[in-house]
Design an enzyme around this catalytic site. Structure first.
Site, PDB file in Angstrom:
ATOM      1  N   GLU A  51       0.857  -1.182   0.000  1.00  0.00           N
ATOM      2  CA  GLU A  51       0.000   0.000   0.000  1.00  0.00           C
ATOM      3  C   GLU A  51       0.895   1.235   0.000  1.00  0.00           C
ATOM      4  O   GLU A  51       1.708   1.423   0.907  1.00  0.00           O
ATOM      5  CB  GLU A  51      -0.882  -0.040   1.256  1.00  0.00           C
ATOM      6  CG  GLU A  51      -1.981   0.985   1.294  1.00  0.00           C
ATOM      7  CD  GLU A  51      -2.798   0.869   2.571  1.00  0.00           C
ATOM      8  OE1 GLU A  51      -3.112   1.926   3.140  1.00  0.00           O
ATOM      9  OE2 GLU A  51      -3.090  -0.266   3.011  1.00  0.00           O
ATOM     10  N   ASP A  62      -5.067   9.943   9.334  1.00  0.00           N
ATOM     11  CA  ASP A  62      -3.724   9.518   9.698  1.00  0.00           C
ATOM     12  C   ASP A  62      -3.225  10.142  10.989  1.00  0.00           C
ATOM     13  O   ASP A  62      -3.515  11.302  11.290  1.00  0.00           O
ATOM     14  CB  ASP A  62      -2.744   9.859   8.564  1.00  0.00           C
ATOM     15  CG  ASP A  62      -3.040   9.060   7.311  1.00  0.00           C
ATOM     16  OD1 ASP A  62      -3.223   7.845   7.431  1.00  0.00           O
ATOM     17  OD2 ASP A  62      -3.098   9.660   6.217  1.00  0.00           O
TER      18      ASP A  62
END
Length: 259
Positions: A51, A62
């Protein structure tokens, strides 16, 4: 519809009773040349799918580790187009499935049709867009499917039955189960709730389920692999990249063995 590299990887692993190891790295953290080296390094050490994060200035899903990695990549002037070109360069050396994790803004700015054309031509296999719900931009999602670009959507501990049904229908390649109601890098809790949710998803779809957000240690990876079809490890790998190569190699090997 042609079988994608992601689907083929899960079928290959399933046929021998193994689970997918899916490491995440931020593209352009250090440099795009270094990113290509890292993808090949991860493949040599047992990654089944990689990824690649696309740096963005407002990465709402995030945590601090990946935010800092995105900031470093942006300082290196890394763009979505640059990441796609890096994947194209990699395709002369590897057929490892590669998934881009990006926010919708860079895709929209590039142009939805151009993104699909450029990504598929380069050899990108799938895309995760955390801020794109599966019931929006349905023409874009259908065009991805028609082009052989897997769209991977997220489920969380708070997902309702209706949401699960929507995601399992829209997801291709695999379903991404977010293990926590938080940001990347938070502490994972492998509990009854997770087991129940993964079992419920499995009852509604035969598509593979990969678990991410919060997996750090080989023991955690092992426990998640006992429940799911794949294990995604991100923040701790991003941290390890900035230590010595020997530490990174031993850590990746330990994760691979555990999974």
């Amino acid at each position: 519809m042609k079988k994608t590299r992601i689907t083929a990887a899960f079928e290959r692993l399933g046929s021998v009773g193994k689970k997918a190891f899916i490491p995440y790295i931020m593209a352009g953290d250090v440099s795009l040349d270094k990113t290509q080296e890292l993808v090949l390094f991860l493949e040599r050490h047992g990654a089944d799918i990689v990824e690649l994060g696309v740096p963005f200035s407002d990465p709402l899903a995030d945590g601090p580790t990946i935010q800092r990695a995105a900031e470093r990549a942006l300082q290196n002037h890394v763009t979505l187009s640059g990441v796609i070109r890096a994947v194209k360069s990699l395709r002369s050396q590897t057929q490892l499935p590669i998934v881009l994790m990006t926010y919708f803004n860079p895709v929209y700015k590039l142009g939805l049709t151009r993104f699909i054309d450029d990504a598929t031509t380069a050899g990108v296999d799938g895309v995760i867009i955390p801020d794109l719900p599966p019931d929006e931009e349905t023409d874009f999602i259908c065009s991805c499917a028609d082009s052989g670009l897997d769209t991977i959507f997220l489920l969380a501990p708070t997902s309702t039955e209706d949401r699960i049904e929507l995601v399992v229908q829209a997801s291709r390649g695999f379903i991404y189960y977010v293990s926590i109601t938080g940001i990347t890098g938070s502490k994972i809790s492998i509990d009854t709730e997770m087991r129940t949710m993964i079992r419920r998803i499995g009852q509604m779809s035969a598509k593979p389920v990969a678990v991410g957000f919060g997996v750090k240690t080989p023991q955690e990876a092992k426990e998640v692999a006992e429940l799911a079809d794949g294990v995604i490890v991100g923040s701790s790998i991003v941290n390890a990249i900035h230590k010595d190569e020997g530490s990174l190699e031993s850590y990746i090997n330990a994760l691979r063995e555990a999974i």
